[in-house]
Design a protein around this motif. Structure first.
Motif: not given
Length: 83
Positions: A45-54
């Motif tokens: 979830a943090l990765c997605i928040e930082c990168n803006g994509e799943l």
């Protein structure tokens, strides 16, 4: 939206280290298997928040595991982690 990822688990003296086979940099740990699974979902979830994509998901049948390691499919529902 739900995606499935292959998580690799490494037993430690206490608990497990865990990382996602297909998502570089998503690493976590937990004192129990359930805690490790919850923590790797939080890390994703943090990765997605930082990168803006799943990140793209896939199952890997041909993962080479070291002795003691095992893999499990992890279901990730991004709707549970929307902030």
């Amino acid at each position: 939206m739900k995606r499935h990822y292959t998580a690799i688990f490494q037993p430690e003296k206490v608990g497990y280290s865990v990382w996602l086979n297909d998502v570089r940099g998503v690493i976590s740990q937990g004192d129990s298997l359930d805690e490790a699974i919850a923590n790797i979902k939080d890390a994703l979830a943090l990765c997605i928040e930082c990168n803006g994509e799943l990140p793209e998901s896939c199952f890997a049948d041909d993962i080479l595991l070291e002795e003691g390691q095992f893999s499990l499919p992890i279901e990730f529902d991004c709707n549970e982690f929307n902030t």
